[in-house]
Design an enzyme around this catalytic site. Structure first.
Site, PDB file in Angstrom:
ATOM      1  N   HIS A 143      32.939  30.117   6.873  1.00  0.00           N
ATOM      2  CA  HIS A 143      33.989  30.120   5.764  1.00  0.00           C
ATOM      3  C   HIS A 143      34.067  28.648   5.136  1.00  0.00           C
ATOM      4  CE1 HIS A 143      36.125  32.649   3.424  1.00  0.00           C
ATOM      5  NE2 HIS A 143      37.102  31.994   2.969  1.00  0.00           N
TER       6      HIS A 143
ATOM      7  N   SER B  30      36.239  34.352  -1.425  1.00  0.00           N
ATOM      8  CA  SER B  30      37.337  34.696  -0.685  1.00  0.00           C
ATOM      9  C   SER B  30      38.259  35.748  -1.169  1.00  0.00           C
ATOM     10  CB  SER B  30      38.159  33.557  -0.115  1.00  0.00           C
ATOM     11  OG  SER B  30      38.700  33.689   1.196  1.00  0.00           O
TER      12      SER B  30
ATOM     13  N   GLU C 204      30.510  33.542   9.871  1.00  0.00           N
ATOM     14  CA  GLU C 204      31.924  34.067   9.329  1.00  0.00           C
ATOM     15  C   GLU C 204      32.677  35.040  10.203  1.00  0.00           C
ATOM     16  OE1 GLU C 204      33.586  33.945   5.264  1.00  0.00           O
ATOM     17  OE2 GLU C 204      31.354  33.384   4.642  1.00  0.00           O
TER      18      GLU C 204
ATOM     19  N   GLY D  38      43.678  33.011   0.406  1.00  0.00           N
ATOM     20  CA  GLY D  38      44.332  33.965   0.969  1.00  0.00           C
ATOM     21  C   GLY D  38      45.312  34.599   0.430  1.00  0.00           C
TER      22      GLY D  38
END
Length: 322
Positions: free
Chosen positions: A296, A163, A266, A81
């Site tokens: 995920h 990601s 996801e 993230g």
């Protein structure tokens, strides 16, 4: 006496942003994941940006089947993230060991600066710097470059990202363009975006109907973006939403071959599928792979899920074709 600063954003109790702008991180992140010690793979850490002390981890097989054949190079950009992650985390280390072993490749995993201490575009700048570091090694005289890189093929480089690392892979593909001429003699042959972390102010259907994805939630994704985007920016910032209203058109941008992978269950599923579909409609060379029922985390979980094994085999075929 003024009031004490209040917590305005918090992630997992490990990262806190306070009302006065200060940030605290816990140094104690526990992992229920063992480190893989594979005697067939060697690894070591190197500095690729001395100015800000950024390091990468280089992996290579202990033996090469055919001594006349140099190893392809795989860059792997981890997820988290944009707020978490390191080459030293066991889940990231383990996937790089597996990539080096199965792909028979030299694998490079660079660290990059994390938000909110370093908001975007810091991570992208560091990713570009890592590729530039490899270029610097390639143009060095053989007795100056790192000895491990004497066994690699600088003309066969592939960029993988998972990601937030998948987000970086997209922007690297746009930044360096087809043939990666700016990086010569390094030649990037293709990019693999696994569950790329994109966002946008307008919700997709899967974001609205599937707000929980294993341990991940849509609210958590929104929190990551609030901590990551440039000050006063929204999720339609071009580094977040490649097809947002303020981003440059990709219609006239030539790209090297792309593979885009996402789990069918996801939260990001529709956003990633829309991304792949739009690029395909623009005539880009792109292959979309959807992993049915996967959430995920399919690529870095331990033990290695069957879905991740399928993805690695797909990457192996993609590398052979390009």
């Amino acid at each position: 006496m003024g009031s004490l600063p209040q917590v305005v954003e918090e992630c997992f109790g490990l990262l806190k942003l306070y009302s006065d702008g200060s940030i605290s991180r816990s140094p104690n992140i526990s992992f229920d994941v063992p480190f893989i010690n594979d005697n067939s793979i060697l690894y070591k850490d190197l500095i690729f940006n001395e100015k800000i002390d950024l390091r990468l981890r280089l992996y290579k097989p202990t033996s090469i089947v055919n001594s006349s054949t140099k190893l392809p190079i795989v860059f792997y950009f981890h997820g988290g993230g944009f707020c978490f992650g390191s080459r030293t985390f066991p889940n990231n280390h383990n996937i790089c060991v597996r990539l080096a072993s199965i792909l028979r490749a030299a694998v490079i995993e660079p660290d990059y600066r994390l938000a909110p201490e370093h908001r975007l575009p810091a991570a992208l700048e560091d990713a570009c710097c890592a590729l530039k570091w490899l270029q610097g090694q390639a143009i060095m005289h053989a007795n100056v470059m790192d000895t491990w890189l004497g066994e690699v093929d600088f003309d066969r480089v592939f960029v993988l990202g998972y990601s937030s690392g998948g987000n970086l892979a997209h922007h690297l593909a746009v930044r360096f363009g087809p043939g990666s001429v700016e990086l010569a003699p390094v030649r990037v042959r293709g990019y693999v975006l696994m569950s790329p972390f994109f966002g946008g102010c307008e919700r997709t259907r899967s974001e609205e109907e599937r707000p929980i994805d294993g341990i991940w939630t849509l609210e958590m994704y929104d929190r990551f973006w609030r901590l990551t985007v440039p000050t006063r920016a929204t999720q339609d910032h071009p580094l977040v939403n490649p097809f947002g209203p303020s981003g440059p058109s990709l219609a006239t941008v030539d790209l090297d071959p792309l593979v885009v992978v996402v789990g069918g269950n996801e939260i990001l599923r529709d956003r990633v599928e829309n991304y792949a579909r739009k690029l395909k409609e623009m005539g880009k060379k792109i292959e979309y792979v959807e992993l049915e029922e996967e959430q995920h985390g399919y690529f870095t979980d331990h033990p290695l899920p069957a879905a991740a094994q399928r993805v690695i085999q797909f990457i192996k075929g993609f590398m052979a074709e390009n």
